[in-house]
Every structure is written in C-alpha cells, then in structure tokens.
Design a protein around this motif. Structure first.
Motif, short mmCIF file in Angstrom:
data_model
loop_
_atom_site.label_atom_id
_atom_site.label_comp_id
_atom_site.label_asym_id
_atom_site.label_seq_id
_atom_site.Cartn_x
_atom_site.Cartn_y
_atom_site.Cartn_z
N SER A 75 0.66 -1.43 0.05
CA SER A 75 0.02 -0.01 -0.04
C SER A 75 1.22 0.93 -0.33
CB SER A 75 -1.21 -0.09 1.36
OG SER A 75 0.17 -0.25 2.16
N VAL A 76 2.09 1.33 0.29
CA VAL A 76 2.91 2.93 0.66
C VAL A 76 3.40 3.10 -1.00
CG1 VAL A 76 5.03 1.44 1.34
CG2 VAL A 76 4.43 3.47 1.98
N VAL A 77 3.80 2.11 -1.52
CA VAL A 77 4.31 2.18 -3.12
C VAL A 77 2.60 2.81 -4.11
CG1 VAL A 77 4.48 0.97 -4.50
CG2 VAL A 77 5.58 0.42 -2.95
N GLY B 100 0.72 10.25 -4.85
CA GLY B 100 1.21 11.16 -4.40
C GLY B 100 1.88 11.63 -5.22
N LEU B 101 2.49 11.01 -6.01
CA LEU B 101 4.15 11.89 -6.89
C LEU B 101 3.48 11.49 -7.97
CD1 LEU B 101 7.00 10.10 -4.86
CD2 LEU B 101 5.62 12.86 -4.77
N ALA B 102 2.67 11.31 -8.64
CA ALA B 102 2.52 10.65 -9.89
C ALA B 102 1.03 11.10 -10.31
CB ALA B 102 3.12 9.36 -10.42
N LEU B 103 -0.53 10.01 -9.59
CA LEU B 103 -1.40 10.51 -10.29
C LEU B 103 -2.20 11.71 -9.47
CD1 LEU B 103 -4.31 8.39 -10.90
CD2 LEU B 103 -4.61 8.06 -8.90
N TRP C 258 1.23 1.57 -15.04
CA TRP C 258 1.99 2.66 -14.37
C TRP C 258 2.65 2.83 -13.58
CZ3 TRP C 258 -1.81 7.57 -14.18
CH2 TRP C 258 -0.98 8.81 -13.97
N LEU C 259 2.00 2.02 -12.47
CA LEU C 259 2.98 2.74 -11.29
C LEU C 259 4.11 1.68 -11.47
CD1 LEU C 259 0.80 1.52 -7.66
CD2 LEU C 259 2.84 0.35 -8.70
N ILE C 260 4.12 0.36 -12.38
CA ILE C 260 5.64 -1.01 -12.35
C ILE C 260 6.33 0.26 -13.17
CG2 ILE C 260 6.50 -2.77 -13.32
CD1 ILE C 260 4.74 -3.53 -11.36
#
Lengths: 314, 366
Positions: free
Chosen positions: A123-125, A131-134, B100-102
């Motif tokens: 969850s922290v990822v 916070g930083l991308a979305l 996107w995340l990976i």
C-alpha cells in the motif's frame, strides 16, 4: 469436502498414548491462542483507549470533545470508502466477467494472476504513486470537472492546485479494492451452473442476455459480499490516504478541493510521531471506533455469504 | 421448416431474424481503424495530449461498433456488443494503473539503486546519498520474527480444525474468529501491539518486536486459511491406511498428512509473508522510525522498508540551492519502493513455483 474428511475417533478408543495427548493439546492450545489474541485486541485497545474518551479539551483541538473530534474522521473514512467503491465496483464486475466469460480460456488464468498482482503491490507504494504521479496527472481532469460540473456538490471546488484531493485518494483506494472484489466475483461467476448458461444460450440468448439471465441472479449474494469485503479494506486502508490527502477536520462532500477530511486510519498515521500520551490515548480510541466499524461491515459480509451458501445448497 | 405445419406469427419473426444480416468478421478491425483515425485527426487539430486522443479512440470504437450493429443486426445484438466492449474496456482500464505504477517505480528506482544505496544507512545524511541498509535489515528481522510467531500457531490451529476439532464448538468459534481476524485493519493491529507493549513497558516504548507481534496478527489468519484448505485436500485413504497399520494419530498427522500437504502449506506461508512484508501502518505505529542500523528486536526503534518509503516521502529534504528537480528523499523513496516490489514479486513467484511443483494430482477448478 466431506469425501476427504477423517473418520471421527471412536468413543471407546482403548489406548491413548501420551504423544497423542500432547499433540492434540498443542493443537487445541493454538486455537485458543487465536481466541486470546482477538480478545486481547479488544481488551488492550479498550484499556489504552478509554482515557482518550475524556482527555483534556485542548487535546481534541479544534474540536472540544471526543465525539466531535471523531465525527469528521468517521465521515471522511466513509466518504473515501464510498468514492472508492463507486469507482471500483463496476470495474471489478467487468474484469471478473472478462476473466470468467469473455477472455479466451488460454489467457484467462494469466490475466487473473496479473490482477492478483495488483493486490500484491504494497500500500505504501500505491501511496507514493498516488502522491507523486497520479495527483499531478489528475489536475487537468479536476479543472475540467470544476469548469463543467461545478453545479454538483461533489465538484463545487475551488479546484485543488496540487491534485491531492478526496477524488485522488478515492481512485487510489479503488485500485486497491479492485483485486479483492474481482477475485471473489470471478470465483462466483465461474461457479454458475454450466447447464443454466447452456439453457439460456439454447433459447437463443446472446452472451450478454445469458449473463443477465443465468450468471447475475446466481452470483448476486456473492458479489454483494465481495463488495462488502472490499468496503472493509477501503475503510481500514491507511497509507495510501495518508500519503495523498493533506487533511483538515471538515465535513464536506466536495471531492476536488484542497480542504479534505482525513480518515480515521490516516489521521492516526499522520499524527502518531508527535503524540503525547494523552493524544496517543485519543488516537487509540479512534482506532477502536474504526475496529468496530470494520468489524460490523465484515460481519455483515460473512452473513450475506453464509445466507447465499444456504440458498445454494437448498 | 416445412410450410404445412401451422406456425404462429412469432416463429416467423424468429426465422426472419435468423436470416438477418450479421456484421462481417472484419467489422471490429474496421471500426478500430476508423476510430483511431478520427481520434488522431481530432487530437492533431485541437492539440490534445496523445492520452486524451487514445481515450477518445477507445470511446469511439466502443460506441461505434454497437451503433453499426444496431442499424444492421437489431437491438439485442447491439446490447451484446456494447456489453462486450464495456467488459473489454474495464479490463483495459484496470491494467493502466498497474502498468503505469510498475513502469514509474522501475524508471525512477533503477537509477538510485547501487552499492552505496544497498549498504549505507541514513545516519548523518543530509541531502543526497544514504541508503536502505538499516531498513532492509529491519524488514528482514521483523518479518522473520512475525513468521516464527505465526507459522506454528497458524499451522497447529489448522491441524486442530481439520484433524481434531471437527464439528466441536471451539472449532466453529475459531473459524469465525479467523474470519474476523482477516478483516482487522492493519493499523488496528499496530495499535493493539502498541497498547500491549505500552501497558508493559510504559508510554514511550517503540521496539521492533512489537511490529512483529502486529504483523503476526495479520499473518495468522492467512496461514490458517491456506493450511486448512491444504490439509482438507489430503485424501482420508492415506490417514486410514496409516491407522490400519496401528500408527498413533499424532504420528499419522506428522508423517503422513503434513508431508502430503507440505507444498501447499509452504505456498500459503510464502504468500502470507509477501502480504505482510509490505505492511506500513502497524510498523510506523509500534516499531517507529530511525536513521541507524538496529539489529536488536527487543530494544530501540527499528526502520523497515515500507516505513522508510513513507518517511522519505513525507520529509524528503530540500532541493540544494541553485538546482532544479525533486528533493533527494523522493529518489530514495522510489529506489526503496523498487526493492520492496522486487522482494514481494520474487516471494510471489517462489510461492507459485512451489505450489505448481507440489500441486496435488487432483482435479481442481480454476
């Protein structure tokens, strides 16, 4: 599973060896430990949290007593979870249908595995990504919602300049809920009796009509319980919300502004470092409230599952 | 169908429907190409971002095909095609955040990871530099301790449920409590461990072992569930054969039942570990955060990877004067996130391989 069940031990068993007694005792002890642990959760939270119900007034600032302190938090928790569910449920049902009825059989299993990977990401990822991308990526969308839909109270604005809004938090939560609800719905969809489906097809139904006539009625209670379990997850999720929202204790339905209510869990996480013992007690008491809420939701979900199973075995 | 049989008007309608034209097989391709073309044109003319163009293309295709079908095939087929495109779109949209995340984590993390990042802690680090050595060890130690606590309890509970407690009141209550435990929010588990240790050691206590207790509370239900399922899969023929040879029940469990179910149990345990290794909230609350290495579970604060990511994110430091870009903490957070995801994925993969290798040779549903 009754086929593989071990036969019950006979009452007039002649020899009971000490090894047997010790082993059975250990196993029973382990089961009792679980009971003790869960009782411990209640008892210790209550012992440490009860002083938090009547701490000095300045601890609750800007509120004045415990219930007006926890009220906005409960509201924020429920709002975030509801936003997450509204986004997540249609997608989960779609993906579950895709895996169980639409995808070619050969790729369905790998796809299910990929969706499970969503659940494996810590969850922290998700919080870091949110916070930083979305959040920056959602800024244009938030502006658009404000420009065109600001007559709806959810999008009343003023639009956030950072993108760190309740809507963003809800989307991150939704992504974390999707694998849970998908996994359960998929199982239920796949268990639809083959004969029901084939009967619908034989009567000339298209695939979508078959799903509406045969699959959905069969899977209703399973999907409801999947949604409730997802709700339980969304209510208790901490880090993703704590890392996306900058919180103020307000009650507002506004999803796209910079002032957002915190959730219980994120409030605990972000206030923990500088907590005095009094404040610590208050936070533990809010944790107790959260526990009660999630317990109720999960209990309801289990009840729905149990009722569904009884209906099926009838 | 012969014409001599009297037919109701409805049946005529059906036979007429069967003769109705269907969309050709290449219809989907044609619509997709057209949608892409139109969306591309609009994107170029109005100066949108390529992502918005892609969304428009997908929306056009999802609406275009059912529309065509509505004109040619009728309402029911159109609804079917529309549902199909919605289901495919749902799947595609859900993949977007995962990819996107990976991609972001790998892109931002890979440049950070080097020898220094993996072998230095954060003591006296101001600005760039420093690493995750302390957090890595904290995660390994705390997770190991949690596993040592929860595997015996979970396994023995499963043995009790399957072998001894069948139908008893304690077994029913335990099954219910395990269900309840599955739903405990992770932060509540952390608060529980904290209350426990605060009660024993005083209000300022923060120790790694507390984190292990909190994690085991989250891990036990997963271990019980998977072990129970695996033990139930062991055929009762095996047990009965063993009893027939005069072997006591406990030796039957240890020598016959457990080895048969071993693969599945290990898979479940590894998956449970991969689930709790990324838990942040309970560790933040009870194990605290620190900048130095601490190998002692029972004394002092202990850093872990998830908490490291959180603290680097929430207090990332400042960008040095005269430089552009993100504060140094963000880079370290991405690097640690990559390490954490890699650990989780490897654990998942190992679990799948063990599971596939030891899979019982019985038929099971997908």
């Amino acid at each position: 599973m009754s086929v593989t069940a071990p036969s019950p031990p006979r009452a007039d068993k002649p020899v009971v060896r000490p090894g047997d007694r010790i082993f059975a005792g250990t196993a029973r002890l382990a089961a009792l430990t679980i009971m003790l642990a869960l009782a411990g959760v209640f008892v210790f939270l209550a012992i440490e949290g009860l002083p938090g119900l009547s701490a000095p007034e300045n601890i609750y600032a800007p509120a004045t007593d415990f219930w007006s302190y926890v009220g906005p938090l409960v509201f924020g928790t429920i709002l975030a979870a509801v936003v997450a569910l509204v986004i997540a449920v249609p997608f989960s049902i779609g993906v579950a249908l895709f895996i169980s009825h639409y995808a070619p059989a050969r790729v369905a299993t790998p796809i299910a595995y990929v969706i499970d990977l969503l659940a494996a990401v810590p969850s922290v990822v998700y919080g870091l990504w949110g916070g930083l991308a979305l959040a920056p990526a959602l800024r244009p969308a938030i502006d658009w919602l404000y420009d065109h839909l600001s007559f709806i109270p959810f999008f009343a604005g003023p639009p956030s300049v950072t993108g760190r809004t309740m809507l963003t938090a809800g989307i991150v939560l939704a992504i974390m809920v999707v694998p849970i609800t998908t996994a359960i719905s998929r199982e239920v969809f796949a268990q639809t009796p083959r004969l029901h489906e084939e009967a619908a097809m034989a009567l000339g139904a298209t695939r979508w009509e078959m799903i509406r006539l045969a699959v959905f009625p069969y899977a209703r209670s399973g999907v409801i319980s999947a949604v409730m379990l997802g709700l339980g997850r969304a209510l208790g999720e901490t880090m993703a919300v704590a890392m996306v929202l900058s919180a103020t204790p307000v009650v507002t339905l506004n999803l796209i502004s910079d002032t957002n209510p915190a959730t219980i869990a994120s409030n605990i996480a972000s206030n923990y470092k500088e907590a005095s013992p009094d404040k610590q007690a208050v936070l533990i008491a809010t944790g107790l409230v959260l526990f009660a809420v999630t317990f109720a939701v999960n209990f309801a979900a289990r009840w729905v599952i149990g009722r569904g199973e009884r209906n099926l075995t009838r | 169908m012969s014409t001599t049989t009297p037919l109701e008007p409805d049946s005529f309608a059906i036979t007429a429907n069967l003769a109705q034209p269907r969309l050709p097989k290449w219809a989907l391709l044609l619509v997709a190409v057209l949608a892409l073309g139109v969306a591309g044109l609009v994107t170029l003319l109005l100066g949108w971002s390529p992502y918005a163009g892609l969304v428009l293309a997908i929306a056009l295709a999802a609406v275009g095909l059912p529309l065509w079908s509505l004109l040619l095939e009728g309402r029911r087929s159109a609804a079917d095609r529309f549902a199909t495109s919605l289901v495919w779109a749902a799947f595609g949209v859900v993949l977007v955040p995962l990819v996107w995340l990976i991609w972001l984590v790998v892109k931002n993390g890979i440049g950070v990871i080097n020898g220094e990042f993996l072998t230095y802690d954060m003591r006296n680090v101001v600005g760039a530099g420093g690493g995750i050595y302390h957090a890595l060890w904290g995660t390994i130690l705390i997770t190991l301790a949690a596993a040592i606590i929860s595997i015996p309890i979970g396994l023995f509970t499963a043995i009790y449920l399957v072998e001894y407690g069948r139908g008893s009141r304690l077994a029913r209550v335990t099954t219910f409590l395990v269900d309840v435990m599955t739903g405990i929010p992770s932060i509540v588990a952390g608060l529980f461990a904290l209350s426990l240790f605060v009660l024993i050691f005083g209000p300022a206590i923060r120790i790694g072992f507390g984190g292990a207790v909190a994690l085991s509370l989250l891990m036990i239900p997963t271990v019980v569930r998977s072990s129970e399922e695996m033990l139930r899969l062991v055929p009762s023929d095996l047990r009965e054969a063993s009893y027939a040879l005069g072997i006591p029940k406990w030796r039957t469990v240890v020598k016959v039942v457990l080895p048969t179910a071993l693969g599945g149990i290990i898979t479940g345990v590894v998956l449970a570990i991969s689930r709790v290794i990324g838990e942040t909230a309970p560790l933040l609350v009870v194990a605290g955060a620190t900048d130095s290495v601490n190998f002692n579970l029972f004394e002092g604060r202990m850093m872990t990877l998830p908490v490291y990511i959180f603290s680097q994110y929430s207090s990332p430091g400042v960008v040095p004067l005269g430089q552009e870009g993100d504060p140094p903490g963000y880079a370290r957070a991405w690097g640690a996130a990559l390490v954490l995801i890699a650990i989780v994925m490897v654990l998942n993969l190992v679990a799948r391989i063990i599971g596939a290798y030891f899979a019982p040779k019985t038929e099971r549903r997908r």
